[in-house]
Write a protein that holds these residues in place. Structure first.
Motif, short mmCIF file in Angstrom:
data_model
loop_
_atom_site.label_atom_id
_atom_site.label_comp_id
_atom_site.label_asym_id
_atom_site.label_seq_id
_atom_site.Cartn_x
_atom_site.Cartn_y
_atom_site.Cartn_z
N ASN A 224 0.93 -1.36 -0.02
CA ASN A 224 0.13 0.12 -0.16
C ASN A 224 0.99 1.32 -0.07
N PRO A 225 1.07 1.82 -1.18
CA PRO A 225 1.95 3.11 -1.01
C PRO A 225 1.29 4.25 -0.58
N PRO A 226 1.75 5.54 -0.39
CA PRO A 226 1.21 6.69 0.31
C PRO A 226 -0.09 6.87 -0.39
N GLY A 227 -1.23 7.15 0.64
CA GLY A 227 -2.73 7.50 0.11
C GLY A 227 -3.54 6.30 -0.40
N ALA A 228 -2.76 5.10 -0.14
CA ALA A 228 -3.85 3.74 -0.30
C ALA A 228 -4.50 3.14 0.86
N ARG A 229 -5.28 2.69 0.54
CA ARG A 229 -6.31 1.87 1.62
C ARG A 229 -7.20 0.92 0.96
N ASN A 230 -7.59 -0.37 1.86
CA ASN A 230 -8.31 -1.15 1.56
C ASN A 230 -9.80 -0.97 1.95
N LYS A 231 -10.68 -0.92 1.11
CA LYS A 231 -12.22 -0.72 1.60
C LYS A 231 -12.77 -1.78 2.37
N MET A 232 -13.63 -1.46 2.96
CA MET A 232 -14.47 -2.73 3.76
C MET A 232 -14.87 -3.92 2.99
N HIS A 233 -14.34 -4.94 3.45
CA HIS A 233 -14.51 -6.22 2.92
C HIS A 233 -14.43 -7.21 3.75
N HIS A 234 -14.83 -8.55 3.22
CA HIS A 234 -14.57 -9.78 4.10
C HIS A 234 -14.13 -10.71 2.87
N HIS A 235 -13.62 -11.91 3.70
CA HIS A 235 -13.02 -13.15 2.61
C HIS A 235 -14.08 -14.13 2.18
N GLY A 236 -15.23 -13.96 2.75
CA GLY A 236 -16.39 -14.87 2.41
C GLY A 236 -16.36 -16.01 3.43
N ARG A 237 -17.22 -17.05 2.99
CA ARG A 237 -17.35 -18.22 3.94
C ARG A 237 -16.58 -19.35 3.71
N HIS A 238 -15.96 -19.56 2.38
CA HIS A 238 -15.24 -20.69 2.06
C HIS A 238 -13.96 -20.58 2.60
N PRO A 239 -13.18 -19.65 2.82
CA PRO A 239 -11.93 -19.68 3.82
C PRO A 239 -12.70 -19.73 5.04
N VAL A 240 -11.93 -20.51 6.05
CA VAL A 240 -12.52 -20.23 7.44
C VAL A 240 -11.63 -19.22 8.13
N TYR A 241 -10.48 -18.91 8.15
CA TYR A 241 -9.69 -18.41 8.69
C TYR A 241 -9.11 -17.35 7.79
N SER A 242 -8.57 -15.95 8.04
CA SER A 242 -7.67 -15.14 7.40
C SER A 242 -6.67 -14.60 8.47
N GLY A 243 -5.74 -13.99 7.79
CA GLY A 243 -4.72 -13.26 8.68
C GLY A 243 -4.08 -12.32 7.96
#
Length: 118
Positions: free
Chosen positions: A12-31
């Protein structure tokens, strides 16, 4: 149980962001693992409890009994592990350098019948 992973790098360069999201139900865990965090305000990550997203019109968002958001400030070497269906966003990188993290999903699957004990 069969386990598999997907992994990717976030730069993520200066000014970058990641808008609200989720990774769904198929993966159980994320990190995420924070590789490089520049000095200043690199952008925190916010996790949202969507079942209680209602905000009372009189109480402000700093009221700890009505807040459905948890903010975590990134630090190099910090490791986050969370359920994949948890909504989250990464706020704007307000520094002059890249923020770098590695992220992943963990998938769990039951093996087909007859293959469970090989």
């Amino acid at each position: 149980i069969d386990m598999s992973f997907s992994i990717w790098c976030n730069i993520n360069p200066p000014g970058a962001r990641n808008k609200m999201h989720h990774h769904g139900r198929h993966p159980v865990y994320s990190g995420s693992y924070y590789v490089k965090i520049p000095d200043g305000n690199p952008g925190q990550i916010s996790f949202y409890e969507t079942r209680t997203v209602f905000q009372h019109p009189i109480l402000n968002e700093k009221d700890r009994f009505h807040n459905s958001r948890v903010n975590i400030i990134p630090e190099e070497g910090r490791f986050l592990f969370f359920k994949s269906d948890l909504h989250h966003e990464v706020h704007e990188n307000e520094t002059d350098e890249d923020r770098i993290s590695l992220s992943f999903n963990v998938y769990l699957r039951r093996p087909p019948l007859g293959k469970q004990y090989e």
